[in-house]
Scaffold this motif. Structure first.
Motif, PDB file in Angstrom:
ATOM      1  N   ASN A  43       0.742  -1.236   0.208  1.00  0.00           N
ATOM      2  CA  ASN A  43       0.144  -0.053   0.370  1.00  0.00           C
ATOM      3  C   ASN A  43       0.468   1.267  -0.126  1.00  0.00           C
ATOM      4  OD1 ASN A  43      -2.442   1.280   0.124  1.00  0.00           O
ATOM      5  ND2 ASN A  43      -2.805   1.446   2.106  1.00  0.00           N
ATOM      6  N   HIS A  45       0.210   5.685  -0.113  1.00  0.00           N
ATOM      7  CA  HIS A  45      -0.802   6.924  -0.887  1.00  0.00           C
ATOM      8  C   HIS A  45      -0.901   6.782  -2.385  1.00  0.00           C
ATOM      9  CE1 HIS A  45      -3.646  10.225   0.012  1.00  0.00           C
ATOM     10  NE2 HIS A  45      -3.228  11.135  -0.572  1.00  0.00           N
ATOM     11  N   SER A  68      -9.925  -3.118   0.308  1.00  0.00           N
ATOM     12  CA  SER A  68      -9.461  -3.176   1.023  1.00  0.00           C
ATOM     13  C   SER A  68      -7.583  -3.044   1.422  1.00  0.00           C
ATOM     14  CB  SER A  68      -9.161  -4.389   1.655  1.00  0.00           C
ATOM     15  OG  SER A  68      -9.160  -4.807   3.135  1.00  0.00           O
ATOM     16  N   SER A  69      -7.818  -1.497   2.472  1.00  0.00           N
ATOM     17  CA  SER A  69      -6.110  -1.349   2.468  1.00  0.00           C
ATOM     18  C   SER A  69      -5.455  -1.612   3.296  1.00  0.00           C
ATOM     19  CB  SER A  69      -5.700  -0.323   1.411  1.00  0.00           C
ATOM     20  OG  SER A  69      -6.335   0.660   2.086  1.00  0.00           O
ATOM     21  N   ASP A  70      -6.235  -1.839   5.006  1.00  0.00           N
ATOM     22  CA  ASP A  70      -5.567  -1.684   6.048  1.00  0.00           C
ATOM     23  C   ASP A  70      -4.292  -2.746   6.083  1.00  0.00           C
ATOM     24  OD1 ASP A  70      -6.448  -0.660   7.912  1.00  0.00           O
ATOM     25  OD2 ASP A  70      -7.994  -1.860   8.104  1.00  0.00           O
ATOM     26  N   PHE A  74      -2.860  -3.322  -0.230  1.00  0.00           N
ATOM     27  CA  PHE A  74      -3.778  -2.897  -0.890  1.00  0.00           C
ATOM     28  C   PHE A  74      -4.500  -4.551  -1.747  1.00  0.00           C
ATOM     29  CE2 PHE A  74      -5.020  -1.579  -5.439  1.00  0.00           C
ATOM     30  CZ  PHE A  74      -5.191  -0.487  -4.899  1.00  0.00           C
ATOM     31  N   TYR A 260     -12.961   5.648  12.217  1.00  0.00           N
ATOM     32  CA  TYR A 260     -12.918   6.164  10.422  1.00  0.00           C
ATOM     33  C   TYR A 260     -13.641   7.264  10.713  1.00  0.00           C
ATOM     34  CZ  TYR A 260     -10.329   1.786   9.365  1.00  0.00           C
ATOM     35  OH  TYR A 260      -9.567   0.736   8.926  1.00  0.00           O
ATOM     36  N   VAL A 287      -7.868   9.341   2.742  1.00  0.00           N
ATOM     37  CA  VAL A 287      -6.372   8.095   2.325  1.00  0.00           C
ATOM     38  C   VAL A 287      -8.813   7.027   2.328  1.00  0.00           C
ATOM     39  CG1 VAL A 287      -5.331   6.134   2.798  1.00  0.00           C
ATOM     40  CG2 VAL A 287      -4.760   8.136   2.767  1.00  0.00           C
ATOM     41  N   PHE A 289      -9.449   3.770   3.109  1.00  0.00           N
ATOM     42  CA  PHE A 289      -9.308   2.677   3.773  1.00  0.00           C
ATOM     43  C   PHE A 289     -10.241   0.366   3.020  1.00  0.00           C
ATOM     44  CE2 PHE A 289      -6.408   5.208   6.976  1.00  0.00           C
ATOM     45  CZ  PHE A 289      -5.655   4.745   6.406  1.00  0.00           C
ATOM     46  N   HIS A 290     -11.418   1.490   3.375  1.00  0.00           N
ATOM     47  CA  HIS A 290     -12.156   0.484   2.866  1.00  0.00           C
ATOM     48  C   HIS A 290     -13.372   1.570   2.185  1.00  0.00           C
ATOM     49  CE1 HIS A 290     -10.103  -2.160   6.123  1.00  0.00           C
ATOM     50  NE2 HIS A 290     -10.404  -1.247   6.726  1.00  0.00           N
ATOM     51  N   ARG A 307      -9.759   8.030   5.963  1.00  0.00           N
ATOM     52  CA  ARG A 307      -8.251   9.031   7.792  1.00  0.00           C
ATOM     53  C   ARG A 307      -7.988  10.036   6.812  1.00  0.00           C
ATOM     54  NH1 ARG A 307      -6.335   4.082  10.303  1.00  0.00           N
ATOM     55  NH2 ARG A 307      -8.462   3.325  11.908  1.00  0.00           N
ATOM     56  N   GLY A 311      -3.729  10.126   9.443  1.00  0.00           N
ATOM     57  CA  GLY A 311      -4.200   9.529   9.956  1.00  0.00           C
ATOM     58  C   GLY A 311      -5.644   9.486  10.856  1.00  0.00           C
TER      59      GLY A 311
END
Length: 442
Positions: A43, A45, A68-70, A74, A260, A287, A289-290, A307, A311
């Protein structure tokens, strides 16, 4: 000191990418009505925007998406079709998508002349901003023709009484970019005079795109965002093309359980909708994230868990309102308004100036335009209304077709009707179960 940290982080990201290169799987068997493209990568940005941009530049329609990118990884799944509603069958196109998504974006040449990414060494790229008014494009084209500039490609957007354009021109004698500083200064002065009109002295501007690679549609979003076109203005009540029922519906809420901000959206579906949203959020330094995207017959449903790049979720009502306004603007800027006119003719210097002059003389207002020239043939698309924003009278269309010539201008009516909005509700069910499970199932 901070620059050193950024360089270190960038080098570390490159190392991770070399150790774990992106993997792209393109599957035509698991889904009955779409090609499934799965992208797995380290992942970083902007990677989601890069993937969506590649698919969008190829005129592919994204029907569904799961994001999904937690945890620094990615993983995205896209269900896509071509503009004819068919799966992707062309082996050359499939190979190109894999190479483009698995490689650094600058190392893979454009596919069959696609113009999403445009080097600026062979032409001069001009960016324009000003107050929208009837006849503005006609005046800009006339100035360029008088200054011996050949307009090759352009895209023009209007929104909330603002107009923005990215225009590619060459010298009509040499066919190359215009580099003489004195001539460029003259072009800038003349175009700024047109853009200013009688009321836009402070905000109208003309700039040259920096050398390198410019993505035209992303630049248009950035230009209009910088111009603050998202700020609400009083909308007309009498028969305008846009009405409240066709506007996007955006909700920005807190997801305190997982720290989030959740964005839910419902709008009329159209090509490049996902690109416009992801582009806007990325350039606003958020960003994703999901997320999940689902398009129905007429409407598109989107949900994102975001977020800020630092963050932190959205924490103030003012920021929440700004995000809602900006996402509404991102959807509306490319919204096709009114009557679609398609021009196909042999290109010549001054052609666009003549065509737009005829539109102006017949009281047409150009709301959006896509100009392209290839192989000596001009292929232009205009979305027009009358000067009050109402649908164009068919008699006016007939008159214009006669003036331009039969067989050159084709008319395609785009219905302005939109599906009746559903009762007020969010679509949190699309991803709500995700946070209750340990894995994300598609």
């Amino acid at each position: 000191m901070f620059e050193k940290f950024e360089e270190t982080d960038d080098e570390f990201a490159k190392l991770l990418r070399r150790i774990n290169p992106p993997r792209v799987v393109i599957d035509n068997d698991s889904c009955g009505d779409a090609t499934v493209i799965q992208v797995d990568s380290v992942n970083k940005h902007g990677i989601l925007l890069h993937v969506v941009q590649v698919l969008t530049d190829l005129n592919l329609v994204i029907k569904k998406a799961y994001i999904s990118s937690d945890g620094g990884w990615f993983m995205d799944v896209f269900n896509v079709i071509d503009r004819d509603g068919e799966k992707i069958r062309d082996p050359e196109l499939i190979s190109y998508i894999q190479k483009r998504l698995e490689s650094d974006e600058d190392l893979v040449p454009s596919f069959k002349g696609m113009v999403g990414l445009m080097p600026t060494e062979e032409h001069t790229c001009i960016e324009l901003t000003g107050t929208d008014r009837p006849g503005l494009l006609s005046e800009v084209c006339a100035v360029l023709a008088d200054l011996h500039c050949n307009l090759l490609n352009a895209e023009i957007w209007t929104h909330n009484a603002r107009a923005a354009a990215v225009v590619l021109v060459t010298d009509d004698t040499t066919g190359y970019a215009i580099e003489d500083p004195n001539r460029l200064a003259t072009i800038k002065e003349m175009l700024c005079n047109v853009l200013k009109g009688n009321s836009d002295i402070n905000t109208a501007r003309m700039t040259l795109s920096p050398p390198g690679v410019t993505h035209r549609e992303r630049r248009l979003h950035q230009i209009m965002f910088a111009d603050r076109d998202y700020e609400n203005i009083e909308r007309s009540e009498g028969g305008g093309v846009h009405d409240k029922s066709s506007r996007p519906h955006v909700i920005v809420a807190d997801c305190t359980e997982k720290d989030y901000t959740v964005i839910t959206m419902r709008s009329k579906d159209r090509p490049k909708l996902l690109f416009d949203i992801v582009c806007t959020l990325t350039d606003m330094q958020y960003v994703i994230f999901h997320g999940v995207v689902h398009t129905g017959r007429m409407e598109a449903y989107q949900e994102y868990y975001i977020r800020h790049v630092d963050g932190v979720p959205i924490s103030s009502e003012a920021e929440r309102e700004r995000v809602m306004q900006c996402l509404e603007a991102a959807v509306e800027r490319r919204g096709s308004e009114g009557l679609q006119l398609e021009l196909c003719a042999k290109d010549r210097v001054g052609l666009l100036s003549d065509i737009t002059r005829i539109f102006r003389e017949n009281s047409l207002c150009i709301k959006r335009a896509e100009i392209s020239t290839k192989g000596g043939i001009a292929r232009d698309t205009f979305y027009v209304t009358d000067v009050s924003g109402c649908p164009v009278d068919p008699k006016t269309v007939d008159s214009i077709c006669r003036q331009i010539g039969q067989g050159i201008l084709h008319v395609k009516w785009n219905s302005n009707s939109s599906p009746k909005p559903q009762q007020e509700k969010t679509i949190s069910f699309l991803l709500g179960s995700f946070f209750k499970a340990r894995t994300f199932r598609h």
